[in-house]
Motif scaffolding. Structure first.
Motif, PDB file in Angstrom:
ATOM      1  N   ILE A 142       4.742  11.509   4.325  1.00 38.84           N
ATOM      2  CA  ILE A 142       3.597  12.012   3.565  1.00 38.84           C
ATOM      3  C   ILE A 142       3.010  13.237   4.249  1.00 38.84           C
ATOM      4  O   ILE A 142       2.722  14.261   3.610  1.00 38.84           O
ATOM      5  CB  ILE A 142       2.532  10.904   3.410  1.00 38.84           C
ATOM      6  CG1 ILE A 142       3.040   9.821   2.452  1.00 38.84           C
ATOM      7  CG2 ILE A 142       1.209  11.486   2.910  1.00 38.84           C
ATOM      8  CD1 ILE A 142       2.156   8.588   2.381  1.00 38.84           C
TER       9      ILE A 142
ATOM     10  N   ALA B  83       0.068  10.185  -2.693  1.00 39.15           N
ATOM     11  CA  ALA B  83      -0.258  11.269  -1.771  1.00 39.15           C
ATOM     12  C   ALA B  83       0.080  12.625  -2.368  1.00 39.15           C
ATOM     13  O   ALA B  83      -0.690  13.589  -2.237  1.00 39.15           O
ATOM     14  CB  ALA B  83       0.482  11.065  -0.450  1.00 39.15           C
TER      15      ALA B  83
ATOM     16  N   ALA C 113       5.985   1.520   8.331  1.00 45.89           N
ATOM     17  CA  ALA C 113       4.793   2.191   7.809  1.00 45.89           C
ATOM     18  C   ALA C 113       4.620   3.569   8.434  1.00 45.89           C
ATOM     19  O   ALA C 113       4.279   4.542   7.745  1.00 45.89           O
ATOM     20  CB  ALA C 113       3.556   1.330   8.056  1.00 45.89           C
TER      21      ALA C 113
ATOM     22  N   VAL D 297      -3.871   7.994   1.672  1.00 50.67           N
ATOM     23  CA  VAL D 297      -3.184   6.715   1.505  1.00 50.67           C
ATOM     24  C   VAL D 297      -3.107   5.921   2.804  1.00 50.67           C
ATOM     25  O   VAL D 297      -2.695   6.445   3.841  1.00 50.67           O
ATOM     26  CB  VAL D 297      -1.752   6.931   0.951  1.00 50.67           C
ATOM     27  CG1 VAL D 297      -1.069   5.583   0.706  1.00 50.67           C
ATOM     28  CG2 VAL D 297      -1.781   7.750  -0.335  1.00 50.67           C
TER      29      VAL D 297
ATOM     30  N   TYR E  25       5.301   4.337  -4.370  1.00 54.17           N
ATOM     31  CA  TYR E  25       3.903   4.458  -4.815  1.00 54.17           C
ATOM     32  C   TYR E  25       3.108   5.329  -3.849  1.00 54.17           C
ATOM     33  O   TYR E  25       2.350   6.205  -4.263  1.00 54.17           O
ATOM     34  CB  TYR E  25       3.232   3.080  -4.874  1.00 54.17           C
ATOM     35  CG  TYR E  25       3.854   2.069  -5.797  1.00 54.17           C
ATOM     36  CD1 TYR E  25       4.658   2.430  -6.881  1.00 54.17           C
ATOM     37  CD2 TYR E  25       3.632   0.701  -5.590  1.00 54.17           C
ATOM     38  CE1 TYR E  25       5.212   1.474  -7.717  1.00 54.17           C
ATOM     39  CE2 TYR E  25       4.180  -0.257  -6.427  1.00 54.17           C
ATOM     40  CZ  TYR E  25       4.969   0.128  -7.487  1.00 54.17           C
ATOM     41  OH  TYR E  25       5.507  -0.819  -8.308  1.00 54.17           O
ATOM     42  N   ALA E  26       3.244   5.056  -2.557  1.00 53.86           N
ATOM     43  CA  ALA E  26       2.467   5.782  -1.549  1.00 53.86           C
ATOM     44  C   ALA E  26       2.789   7.273  -1.570  1.00 53.86           C
ATOM     45  O   ALA E  26       1.882   8.121  -1.518  1.00 53.86           O
ATOM     46  CB  ALA E  26       2.736   5.197  -0.163  1.00 53.86           C
TER      47      ALA E  26
ATOM     48  N   VAL F 261      -0.946   3.286   4.373  1.00 56.74           N
ATOM     49  CA  VAL F 261       0.395   2.715   4.226  1.00 56.74           C
ATOM     50  C   VAL F 261       0.448   1.435   5.043  1.00 56.74           C
ATOM     51  O   VAL F 261       0.556   1.457   6.264  1.00 56.74           O
ATOM     52  CB  VAL F 261       1.472   3.706   4.705  1.00 56.74           C
ATOM     53  CG1 VAL F 261       2.869   3.084   4.574  1.00 56.74           C
ATOM     54  CG2 VAL F 261       1.388   5.015   3.923  1.00 56.74           C
TER      55      VAL F 261
ATOM     56  N   GLY G 271       6.747   0.096  -2.699  1.00 52.65           N
ATOM     57  CA  GLY G 271       5.517   0.502  -2.032  1.00 52.65           C
ATOM     58  C   GLY G 271       5.601   1.918  -1.491  1.00 52.65           C
ATOM     59  O   GLY G 271       4.655   2.702  -1.601  1.00 52.65           O
ATOM     60  N   ARG G 272       6.716   2.255  -0.900  1.00 51.36           N
ATOM     61  CA  ARG G 272       6.921   3.613  -0.393  1.00 51.36           C
ATOM     62  C   ARG G 272       6.861   4.623  -1.532  1.00 51.36           C
ATOM     63  O   ARG G 272       6.223   5.682  -1.406  1.00 51.36           O
ATOM     64  CB  ARG G 272       8.266   3.703   0.318  1.00 51.36           C
ATOM     65  CG  ARG G 272       8.675   5.123   0.720  1.00 51.36           C
ATOM     66  CD  ARG G 272      10.040   5.136   1.410  1.00 51.36           C
ATOM     67  NE  ARG G 272      10.547   6.486   1.562  1.00 51.36           N
ATOM     68  CZ  ARG G 272      11.240   7.143   0.632  1.00 51.36           C
ATOM     69  NH1 ARG G 272      11.527   6.538  -0.540  1.00 51.36           N
ATOM     70  NH2 ARG G 272      11.654   8.379   0.848  1.00 51.36           N
TER      71      ARG G 272
ATOM     72  N   VAL H 165      -1.842   0.823  -0.149  1.00 52.38           N
ATOM     73  CA  VAL H 165      -0.627   0.255  -0.724  1.00 52.38           C
ATOM     74  C   VAL H 165      -0.028  -0.693   0.301  1.00 52.38           C
ATOM     75  O   VAL H 165       0.320  -0.280   1.411  1.00 52.38           O
ATOM     76  CB  VAL H 165       0.402   1.348  -1.090  1.00 52.38           C
ATOM     77  CG1 VAL H 165       1.613   0.708  -1.782  1.00 52.38           C
ATOM     78  CG2 VAL H 165      -0.216   2.419  -1.984  1.00 52.38           C
TER      79      VAL H 165
ATOM     80  N   ALA I 131      -2.385  10.489   5.335  1.00 52.02           N
ATOM     81  CA  ALA I 131      -2.114   9.043   5.322  1.00 52.02           C
ATOM     82  C   ALA I 131      -2.361   8.456   6.692  1.00 52.02           C
ATOM     83  O   ALA I 131      -2.402   9.167   7.700  1.00 52.02           O
ATOM     84  CB  ALA I 131      -0.669   8.786   4.891  1.00 52.02           C
TER      85      ALA I 131
ATOM     86  N   ALA J 286       4.273  -1.007   1.934  1.00 51.27           N
ATOM     87  CA  ALA J 286       4.634   0.371   1.565  1.00 51.27           C
ATOM     88  C   ALA J 286       5.626   1.007   2.533  1.00 51.27           C
ATOM     89  O   ALA J 286       5.857   2.212   2.481  1.00 51.27           O
ATOM     90  CB  ALA J 286       3.374   1.228   1.476  1.00 51.27           C
TER      91      ALA J 286
END
Length: 297
Positions: A59, A28, A52, A34, A23-24, A36, A20-21, A12, A66, A15
């Motif tokens: 996560i 996860a 990131a 993921v 989604y990530a 990031v 983006g965050r 992503v 991640a 992120a």
């Protein structure tokens, strides 16, 4: 059926915050490993931060897996290196969400050429760079899901965002072609046009609406579009829990009795009549419909 991502590796971009965050974190949470990616710049693309790393920490604190990447999507070599590191660690790349973006808004009359080029470079060329970096891996493993991020500005226009709009509609066109080229390799490519209250849009949303337009309410549409049973060549709009579908349509058109500008003017109401319009699945369908009209169909 619950959508899960166990065994999948997702990248992503952009992120470190906002969409983006969201989604990530959700990928996860549903089992994906993921990458990031975030350069960590401000919304105009300047500066750097450890955004990131902070999302990776979130996560991992929740039990997920991640890695952080601070590469710029505008740098092909850095994106190739990002993909190589993810493959080395986790064996493949199954999902790419192109979300990284910047804003340099101003009216076209006042917009500097560099501001136009830079926004197009980050959104459009950056997404192409990332897609190219994962493309052969996805083709060879016969599985890939790529999501482009368009915008209502790209689809419909918005004052003061000529650079952003040009890039965003370009992304929709890129997605449509990649969907065709990836079809026989089970690489599905879709587009999302999100509406959310993020750092990118904080000046636009009234304060009373900020709570309703959270990035977390866009994530469900994004995750569906990168899931195993996702469609392809689809554009979804999403915001505040509402999901919409957007289409590029084509009217039946008119076979002009005489090909002159005056004939176009005289027939303009019929040319733009949307009765019986279609949604072409490829550019070739425009020529096909022209042939049909010439044959009287």
């Amino acid at each position: 059926m619950t959508i899960r991502f166990e065994g999948r590796v997702a990248i992503v971009t952009g992120a470190g915050g906002g969409l983006g965050r969201a989604y990530a974190l959700e990928l996860a949470k549903r089992g994906a490993r993921v990458v990031v990616n975030d350069l960590g710049g401000s919304r105009d693309g300047t500066g750097r931060s450890d955004a990131a790393l902070k999302v990776v920490e979130e996560i991992e604190a929740a039990g997920g897996t991640a890695m952080a990447n601070g590469g710029s999507v505008t740098n092909c070599a850095q994106m190739e290196e990002m993909v190589a590191k993810a493959k080395e660690a986790w064996g493949g790349i199954h999902i790419l969400i192109n979300n990284a973006g910047v804003l340099r808004d101003r009216s076209f009359a006042k917009m500097e050429p560099e501001d136009f080029r830079f926004v197009v470079d980050v959104h459009l060329n950056g997404s192409a760079n990332c897609a190219k970096a994962v493309w052969e891996t996805m083709r060879s493993q016969a599985y890939g899901r790529i999501l482009m991020t368009a915008s209502s500005t790209g689809l419909y226009g918005n004052f003061g965002q000529a650079n952003y709009g040009a890039a965003k509609l370009g992304l929709a066109g890129l997605a449509k072609t990649l969907a065709l080229e990836g079809a026989k390799y089970n690489v599905k490519v879709n587009t999302i046009a999100p509406t959310a209250a993020t750092r990118m849009t904080e000046d636009i949303f009234p304060a009373e609406l900020l709570e309703r337009f959270t990035p977390e309410l866009v994530a469900p549409a994004a995750l569906f579009l990168v899931s195993e049973d996702a469609p392809t060549n689809t554009i979804l709009g999403a915001g505040a829990g509402v999901v919409q579908a957007a289409y590029v349509t084509l009217t039946r058109g008119v076979a002009l009795p005489e090909a002159t500008p005056e004939a176009v003017a005289a027939n303009f109401p019929a040319i733009t009549d949307r009765t019986g319009e279609i949604v072409p699945r490829s550019g070739a369908e425009q020529a096909m419909t022209i042939m049909q009209r010439l044959q009287g169909h």
